[in-house]
Design an enzyme around this catalytic site. Structure first.
Site, PDB file in Angstrom:
ATOM      1  N   ARG A  17      12.026 -10.597 -53.110  1.00  0.00           N
ATOM      2  CA  ARG A  17      11.779  -9.322 -53.801  1.00  0.00           C
ATOM      3  C   ARG A  17      10.830  -8.396 -53.026  1.00  0.00           C
ATOM      4  O   ARG A  17      10.714  -7.214 -53.339  1.00  0.00           O
ATOM      5  CB  ARG A  17      11.242  -9.573 -55.216  1.00  0.00           C
ATOM      6  N   ARG A 337     -12.955   4.614 -29.979  1.00  0.00           N
ATOM      7  CA  ARG A 337     -11.954   3.603 -29.650  1.00  0.00           C
ATOM      8  C   ARG A 337     -12.639   2.319 -29.175  1.00  0.00           C
ATOM      9  O   ARG A 337     -13.844   2.298 -28.940  1.00  0.00           O
ATOM     10  CB  ARG A 337     -10.989   4.177 -28.631  1.00  0.00           C
ATOM     11  N   LYS A 355     -14.063   5.635 -25.415  1.00  0.00           N
ATOM     12  CA  LYS A 355     -13.348   4.358 -25.230  1.00  0.00           C
ATOM     13  C   LYS A 355     -14.021   3.586 -24.108  1.00  0.00           C
ATOM     14  O   LYS A 355     -14.304   4.176 -23.065  1.00  0.00           O
ATOM     15  CB  LYS A 355     -11.892   4.624 -24.857  1.00  0.00           C
ATOM     16  N   ALA A 384     -21.208  20.209 -23.411  1.00  0.00           N
ATOM     17  CA  ALA A 384     -20.019  20.400 -24.236  1.00  0.00           C
ATOM     18  C   ALA A 384     -18.764  20.427 -23.374  1.00  0.00           C
ATOM     19  O   ALA A 384     -18.780  20.905 -22.245  1.00  0.00           O
ATOM     20  CB  ALA A 384     -20.140  21.700 -25.024  1.00  0.00           C
TER      21      ALA A 384
END
Ligand code: UD1
Ligand code: CA
Length: 487
Positions: A17, A337, A355, A384
């Site tokens: 099911r 990450r 990462k 930046a």
């Protein structure tokens, strides 16, 4: 002296099911598979052995069981001929059994070790041949009913399909969890037949057998019946998932965590939270995530297998396998990450992706940057819009930036490259060669202005018109200045 305990977990059924290529008991709830929850509850009883009965898609299921319980005994039931037959397979696979045998199902994710311990203790205190973990429910449809005589003693369990009208009225049901005296069980199993409505070997027939032999049988209703409820389809999966989450969130609030909106907070079973953590709306804490004291998480953040230090602040962030130091700031809109490590008091700011990056204590990557395969020393500030260009199209390379360096906006670090302690860069620098400690790296040439470019190359456009108007304005003001006009 404690009695030897064996726990048998039945998980051979197909679970059709669910309509899934994934075997039913392997579907996750709160960060563990359903059978993972049951195995954890089984483990909490301190058993001598755990025997799992597998059948459908058994390669998948076996591998998973062994990853959770390397010492589990696996019993194969090729054909699902009933719970009595399944337990027989378990008994044959385990070379020996004595003391108490507890039977549970692999699809009851809310089951706790505490409930199993309580039930085993009741069973052992009764010195009975069989005990039933029962439940009193409003709608007993589908369950085996616990039949008691006028004295209230348990006589038998009758399955839904075999029950009379009157028996179906009984609201005390068999949860499926049974405890046996091992010696009795070994003798009773071969005596169970399959002459019933389903043509199956019913484990529950062992109760009537014990009574025929004049042995003691007991049924112990559990207050929290949901703990024994099985999942058969995806709607039940969602319902039980929400209920387990509600219990987990409630538990953390009881231990001193502030949860602003329990309805939009999801916490996996293996997450660990310190006291005075605050969770704002829309947060998912998944896997083995750990959050330190006074940290504030959210709103709208997903952290999987992350470690967040005390007093840190994580806003609108998606993170996986990241370690964030104490008092550090992350977000909003940060993407952490695997292999991200941010030191104490550091910052990973808005629209920053990281990462395999170690960012030192107090170091900051505040705005719009990609930091991949990098080491950034303590106290360093990254300007930046900086890109750590880690991929040359074939291989990944690392960038190392020293301590207390100040790199300017819109830099590209072309790895492999190293920037020394206390070094700096100019805006827009493309750093291709190592920068010695204390040096300033600038890569763009001197700026050249080509006067009147817009008027000549974009004549007739709004750009050219604006440029011409500004040039006229400038000429007029120059004349005024030359005439010594003060206004
Ligand atoms: C069973 C009980 C019933 C109880 C109910 C609780 C029996 C005969 N009936 O009924 O009294 O109220 O559970 O949910 O025991 N399984 C195997 N091999 C088999 C058959 C089953 O491993 O040959 C496993 C299934 O995967 C499942 C569990 O045993 O996890 C229960 O089997 P299921 O067929 O769902 O039993 P019910 O009919 O629900
Ligand atoms: Ca069932």
């Amino acid at each position: 002296m404690t009695t030897e305990l064996t726990v048998i977990v039945l998980a051979a059924g197909g679970g059709t099911r669910m309509k899934s290529k994934t075997m039913k008991v392997l579907h996750p709830i709160a960060g563990r598979t359903m059978i993972g929850h049951v195995l954890a509850a089984a483990r909490a009883t301190g058993p001598e052995r755990i025997v799992a009965v597998v059948g459908h898609q058994r390669e998948q299921v076996e591998a998973h069981i062994l990853s959770r319980e390397p010492n589990a005994v696996l019993a194969v039931q090729e054909e699902q001929l009933g719970t009595g037959h399944a337990v027989r397979m378990a008994v044959e696979a385990a070379e020996r059994m004595s003391g108490t045998v507890l039977v549970a199902y692999g699809d009851t994710p809310l089951l706790t070790g505490a409930s199993l311990r309580w039930f085993v203790a009741e069973h052992e205190a009764s010195q009975g041949a069989v005990s039933i973990l029962s439940g009193i429910v409003d709608d007993p449809f589908g369950y085996g009913r616990v039949l008691r005589n006028d004295e209230g003693d348990v006589e038998a369990i009758v399955e839904e399909k075999d029950a009379s009208e009157a028996q179906r009225e009984v609201r005390e049901i068999n949860s499926g969890i049974l405890a046996f005296d091992a010696e009795f069980l070994l003798g009773a199993l071969p005596r169970i037949g399959n002459d019933n409505a389903k043509g199956e070997y019913y484990l529950t027939d062992a109760i009537a057998i014990a009574r025929q032999d004049g042995l003691t049988v007991g049924a112990y209703p559990i207050d929290d019946v949901m703990q024994t409820e099985g999942v058969n389809d995806r709607a039940q999966l969602a319902k039980m998932g929400a209920e387990l989450n509600r219990r987990i969130v409630e538990g953390w609030m009881q231990s001193g965590v502030t949860v602003m909106d329990p309805a939009t907070t999801w916490i996996d079973a293996d997450v660990v939270l310190a006291q005075d953590v605050t969770i704002l709306p829309g947060v998912q804490l998944l896997g083995a995530t750990k959050i330190g004291e006074d940290a504030v998480i959210g709103p709208d953040s997903t952290l999987k297998d992350c470690e967040i230090g005390a007093g840190a602040r994580v806003v609108r962030t998606h993170g996986e396998l990241a370690v964030i130091g104490a008092e550090a700031n992350v977000g909003p809109f940060s993407f952490l990450r695997p292999g991200t490590e941010l030191g104490a008091g550091g910052k990973i700011g808005g629209f920053v992706e990281t990462k395999n990056a170690t960012i030192g204590d107090g170091a900051k990557v505040p705005h719009l940057s990609y930091v991949g395969d990098a080491e950034i020393g303590e106290g360093t500030n990254i300007g930046a819009g900086t890109i750590f260009a880690n991929y040359d199209g074939v291989q990944k390379h690392r960038t190392k930036i020293g301590k207390h360096a100040k790199t300017a906006s819109n830099n590209t670090f072309v790895a492999p490259v190293e920037v020394g302690d206390g070094a700096g860069t100019g805006a827009g620098t493309v750093v291709r060669r190592d920068v010695p400690p204390g040096a300033l790296a600038v890569s763009s040439g001197p700026q050249r202005n080509i006067e009147g470019w817009a008027q000549s190359k974009r004549a007739g456009t709004a750009q050219a018109e604006a440029a011409a108007a500004a040039a006229d304005e400038r000429d007029v003001s120059h004349e005024r200045t030359e005439l010594g006009n003060p206004g």
